[in-house]
Design an enzyme around this catalytic site. Structure first.
Site, PDB file in Angstrom:
ATOM      1  N   HIS A  13       0.855  -1.184   0.000  1.00 35.08           N
ATOM      2  CA  HIS A  13       0.000   0.000   0.000  1.00 35.08           C
ATOM      3  C   HIS A  13       0.894   1.239   0.000  1.00 35.08           C
ATOM      4  O   HIS A  13       0.422   2.343   0.182  1.00 35.08           O
ATOM      5  CB  HIS A  13      -0.924   0.002   1.226  1.00 35.08           C
ATOM      6  CG  HIS A  13      -2.040  -0.993   1.140  1.00 35.08           C
ATOM      7  ND1 HIS A  13      -1.832  -2.352   1.063  1.00 35.08           N
ATOM      8  CD2 HIS A  13      -3.394  -0.830   1.086  1.00 35.08           C
ATOM      9  CE1 HIS A  13      -3.005  -2.972   0.994  1.00 35.08           C
ATOM     10  NE2 HIS A  13      -3.969  -2.067   1.001  1.00 35.08           N
ATOM     11  N   LYS A  17       7.122   2.308  -2.933  1.00 37.61           N
ATOM     12  CA  LYS A  17       7.549   0.949  -3.312  1.00 37.61           C
ATOM     13  C   LYS A  17       6.897   0.543  -4.631  1.00 37.61           C
ATOM     14  O   LYS A  17       7.521  -0.093  -5.474  1.00 37.61           O
ATOM     15  CB  LYS A  17       7.122  -0.054  -2.246  1.00 37.61           C
ATOM     16  CG  LYS A  17       8.019  -0.088  -1.045  1.00 37.61           C
ATOM     17  CD  LYS A  17       7.639  -1.238  -0.146  1.00 37.61           C
ATOM     18  CE  LYS A  17       8.477  -1.263   1.106  1.00 37.61           C
ATOM     19  NZ  LYS A  17       8.044  -2.293   2.049  1.00 37.61           N
ATOM     20  N   ASP A  73      10.055  -7.287   1.910  1.00 34.15           N
ATOM     21  CA  ASP A  73      10.206  -6.903   3.308  1.00 34.15           C
ATOM     22  C   ASP A  73      11.684  -6.565   3.485  1.00 34.15           C
ATOM     23  O   ASP A  73      12.545  -7.242   2.896  1.00 34.15           O
ATOM     24  CB  ASP A  73       9.792  -8.032   4.250  1.00 34.15           C
ATOM     25  CG  ASP A  73       9.523  -7.485   5.645  1.00 34.15           C
ATOM     26  OD1 ASP A  73       8.732  -6.540   5.760  1.00 34.15           O
ATOM     27  OD2 ASP A  73      10.107  -7.993   6.613  1.00 34.15           O
ATOM     28  N   SER A  74      11.959  -5.527   4.246  1.00 33.27           N
ATOM     29  CA  SER A  74      13.351  -5.094   4.339  1.00 33.27           C
ATOM     30  C   SER A  74      13.639  -4.458   5.678  1.00 33.27           C
ATOM     31  O   SER A  74      12.728  -4.171   6.449  1.00 33.27           O
ATOM     32  CB  SER A  74      13.642  -4.085   3.220  1.00 33.27           C
ATOM     33  OG  SER A  74      12.752  -2.993   3.311  1.00 33.27           O
ATOM     34  N   PHE A 156      15.698   7.580   2.300  1.00 28.66           N
ATOM     35  CA  PHE A 156      14.671   7.489   3.338  1.00 28.66           C
ATOM     36  C   PHE A 156      15.205   6.633   4.480  1.00 28.66           C
ATOM     37  O   PHE A 156      16.317   6.086   4.410  1.00 28.66           O
ATOM     38  CB  PHE A 156      13.379   6.875   2.764  1.00 28.66           C
ATOM     39  CG  PHE A 156      13.520   5.419   2.397  1.00 28.66           C
ATOM     40  CD1 PHE A 156      14.175   5.018   1.257  1.00 28.66           C
ATOM     41  CD2 PHE A 156      12.999   4.428   3.236  1.00 28.66           C
ATOM     42  CE1 PHE A 156      14.327   3.676   0.934  1.00 28.66           C
ATOM     43  CE2 PHE A 156      13.138   3.086   2.928  1.00 28.66           C
ATOM     44  CZ  PHE A 156      13.813   2.710   1.775  1.00 28.66           C
ATOM     45  N   TYR A 158      16.845   4.709   7.262  1.00 27.44           N
ATOM     46  CA  TYR A 158      18.163   4.721   7.899  1.00 27.44           C
ATOM     47  C   TYR A 158      19.289   5.095   6.921  1.00 27.44           C
ATOM     48  O   TYR A 158      20.471   4.949   7.266  1.00 27.44           O
ATOM     49  CB  TYR A 158      18.455   3.346   8.509  1.00 27.44           C
ATOM     50  CG  TYR A 158      17.473   2.954   9.605  1.00 27.44           C
ATOM     51  CD1 TYR A 158      17.725   3.248  10.950  1.00 27.44           C
ATOM     52  CD2 TYR A 158      16.281   2.293   9.303  1.00 27.44           C
ATOM     53  CE1 TYR A 158      16.826   2.903  11.952  1.00 27.44           C
ATOM     54  CE2 TYR A 158      15.371   1.934  10.296  1.00 27.44           C
ATOM     55  CZ  TYR A 158      15.652   2.243  11.618  1.00 27.44           C
ATOM     56  OH  TYR A 158      14.757   1.901  12.609  1.00 27.44           O
ATOM     57  N   HIS A 192      20.547  -3.257  -1.378  1.00 27.90           N
ATOM     58  CA  HIS A 192      19.958  -4.563  -1.079  1.00 27.90           C
ATOM     59  C   HIS A 192      18.723  -4.829  -1.942  1.00 27.90           C
ATOM     60  O   HIS A 192      18.545  -5.909  -2.474  1.00 27.90           O
ATOM     61  CB  HIS A 192      19.603  -4.621   0.407  1.00 27.90           C
ATOM     62  CG  HIS A 192      18.874  -3.411   0.909  1.00 27.90           C
ATOM     63  ND1 HIS A 192      19.311  -2.131   0.660  1.00 27.90           N
ATOM     64  CD2 HIS A 192      17.712  -3.260   1.599  1.00 27.90           C
ATOM     65  CE1 HIS A 192      18.471  -1.247   1.196  1.00 27.90           C
ATOM     66  NE2 HIS A 192      17.494  -1.916   1.764  1.00 27.90           N
ATOM     67  N   ARG A 193      17.876  -3.777  -2.118  1.00 27.61           N
ATOM     68  CA  ARG A 193      16.642  -3.957  -2.901  1.00 27.61           C
ATOM     69  C   ARG A 193      16.961  -4.206  -4.378  1.00 27.61           C
ATOM     70  O   ARG A 193      16.399  -5.081  -5.012  1.00 27.61           O
ATOM     71  CB  ARG A 193      15.780  -2.705  -2.771  1.00 27.61           C
ATOM     72  CG  ARG A 193      14.285  -2.946  -2.853  1.00 27.61           C
ATOM     73  CD  ARG A 193      13.491  -1.669  -2.580  1.00 27.61           C
ATOM     74  NE  ARG A 193      14.126  -0.779  -1.624  1.00 27.61           N
ATOM     75  CZ  ARG A 193      14.059  -0.926  -0.301  1.00 27.61           C
ATOM     76  NH1 ARG A 193      13.353  -1.880   0.194  1.00 27.61           N
ATOM     77  NH2 ARG A 193      14.689  -0.108   0.506  1.00 27.61           N
TER      78      ARG A 193
HETATM   79  P1  IMP Z   1       9.173  -2.525   5.315  1.00 29.70           P
HETATM   80  O1  IMP Z   1      10.015  -3.291   4.337  1.00 29.70           O
HETATM   81  O2  IMP Z   1       8.206  -1.620   4.629  1.00 29.70           O
HETATM   82  O3  IMP Z   1       8.588  -3.391   6.368  1.00 29.70           O
HETATM   83  O4  IMP Z   1      10.081  -1.484   6.103  1.00 29.70           O
HETATM   84  C1  IMP Z   1      11.430  -1.629   6.171  1.00 29.70           C
HETATM   85  C2  IMP Z   1      12.062  -0.512   6.982  1.00 29.70           C
HETATM   86  O5  IMP Z   1      13.458  -0.748   6.939  1.00 29.70           O
HETATM   87  C3  IMP Z   1      11.864   0.864   6.375  1.00 29.70           C
HETATM   88  O6  IMP Z   1      10.846   1.581   6.990  1.00 29.70           O
HETATM   89  C4  IMP Z   1      13.202   1.540   6.679  1.00 29.70           C
HETATM   90  O7  IMP Z   1      13.186   2.007   7.969  1.00 29.70           O
HETATM   91  C5  IMP Z   1      14.183   0.403   6.663  1.00 29.70           C
HETATM   92  N1  IMP Z   1      14.797   0.294   5.332  1.00 29.70           N
HETATM   93  C6  IMP Z   1      14.607  -0.686   4.434  1.00 29.70           C
HETATM   94  N2  IMP Z   1      15.308  -0.438   3.319  1.00 29.70           N
HETATM   95  C7  IMP Z   1      15.938   0.743   3.529  1.00 29.70           C
HETATM   96  C8  IMP Z   1      16.796   1.533   2.723  1.00 29.70           C
HETATM   97  O8  IMP Z   1      17.112   1.248   1.564  1.00 29.70           O
HETATM   98  N3  IMP Z   1      17.238   2.667   3.303  1.00 29.70           N
HETATM   99  C9  IMP Z   1      16.914   3.058   4.549  1.00 29.70           C
HETATM  100  N4  IMP Z   1      16.094   2.383   5.325  1.00 29.70           N
HETATM  101  C10 IMP Z   1      15.607   1.212   4.824  1.00 29.70           C
END
Ligand code: IMP
Length: 217
Positions: A13, A17, A73-74, A156, A158, A192-193
Site C-alpha cells: 500500500h 515501493k 520486506d526489508s 529514506f 536509515y 539490497h533492494r
Molecule cells: P518494510 O520493508 O516496509 O517493512 O520497512 C522496512 C524498513 O526498513 C523501512 O521503513 C526503513 O526504515 C528500513 N529500510 C529498508 N530499506 C531501507 C533503505 O534502503 N534505506 C533506509 N532504510 C531502509
C-alpha cells in the site's frame, strides 16, 4: 523455474515501493497493479524473518486476487545489537515514522552494548507467489558501517547513517540512481533492494534458470 509474464499484483500500500517496482518491471513487459488499487487488506507481518514476512504478504495478495503477487520486506541489521532492529526497522520509527529518533536510538544502543563493532547490513527479501501456490523468494544484502552523526538528506529511513563498503558517502548522500540503479552491463547493483531484484529478474524474467536463493513450493 517458471517464467513471469503478463499481469501481477504488487502487495504493497506504499506508493513509493509501487513506483519503484513498476519501473523495474516495465522493461520486462509486466503490468503491475497494487494490492491497494485492488482494495486488498494488508495481512499482519508475523514472520520470524524477512523472507517469511514477504511470503505472508505475497500469499495473501495472490489468494485474494487470483494473480501472481510480488511482495517485499526489508530492514537494517546491526551486528553490535545482534541483528536488531531487523524486521522491526520500520517499527523503531514509531507511529510518527521519525527515523531521526530511530537512528538516535540505534546510536545510543550501540554505545550501551559496549561492542566496538559498527558493522551493519541492509536486507531486502522479495517473494513471488502464484495463485496455484508455487512460491519463489530471494534476499539481497549490502554490508557497510554505521555512521554517526547521520549524513545526507537523500533516500529514506536509515540511509543517512549507513556507509556501504567501498564508499565514503552514506546512502543519504547518494543519488537514487547510484543507490538503486541496475547497471546496464550486468554488474552487481549497490542497494539490497536492487540486488534482490537482480536475483528475481535472473530467475523469473530473463530465461537463465540457474538456481539462486530459495525456490520451491
Ligand atoms: P518494510 O520493508 O516496509 O517493512 O520497512 C522496512 C524498513 O526498513 C523501512 O521503513 C526503513 O526504515 C528500513 N529500510 C529498508 N530499506 C531501507 C533503505 O534502503 N534505506 C533506509 N532504510 C531502509
Amino acid at each position: 523455474m517458471r517464467r513471469l509474464h503478463g499481469k501481477l499484483v504488487i502487495a504493497t500500500h506504499n506508493a513509493g515501493k509501487l513506483r519503484e517496482m513498476r519501473e523495474l518491471l516495465t522493461p520486462y513487459g509486466i503490468e503491475a497493479v497494487s494490492s491497494g488499487d485492488l482494495g486488498l487488506d494488508e495481512p499482519e507481518e508475523t514472520g520470524a524473518d524477512f523472507v517469511a514476512n514477504a511470503l505472508i504478504k505475497a500469499r495473501a495478495a495472490a489468494m485474494a486476487s487470483g494473480l501472481p503477487a510480488l511482495a517485499d520486506d526489508s530492514g537494517v541489521c546491526v551486528d553490535a545489537l545482534d541483528g536488531a532492529p531487523g524486521i522491526y526497522s520500520a517499527r523503531w520509527a514509531g507511529e510518527a515514522k521519525d527515523f531521526y529518533a530511530a537512528m538516535a536510538r540505534m546510536e545510543s544502543e550501540v554505545e550501551k552494548s559496549g561492542s566496538p563493532s559498527r558493522r551493519a547490513h541492509f536486507v531486502s527479501a522479495l517473494a513471488l507467489v502464484w495463485p496455484d501456490g508455487e512460491e519463489f523468494s530471494v534476499e539481497g544484502k549490502v554490508f557497510g558501517d554505521l555512521t554517526f552523526p547521520p549524513r545526507g538528506t537523500a533516500g529514506f529511513g536509515y540511509d543517512p547513517c549507513f556507509t556501504p563498503d567501498g564508499h565514503d558517502r552514506t546512502f543519504g548522500e547518494m543519488s537514487a540512481e547510484e543507490k538503486h540503479g541496475i547497471p546496464a552491463d550486468g554488474a552487481q547493483a549497490l542497494s539490497h533492494r536492487a540486488r534482490a531484484f537482480q536475483l528475481l529478474a535472473k530467475n523469473l524474467l530473463e530465461g537463465d534458470s540457474s538456481p539462486v536463493a530459495n525456490s520451491g513450493r
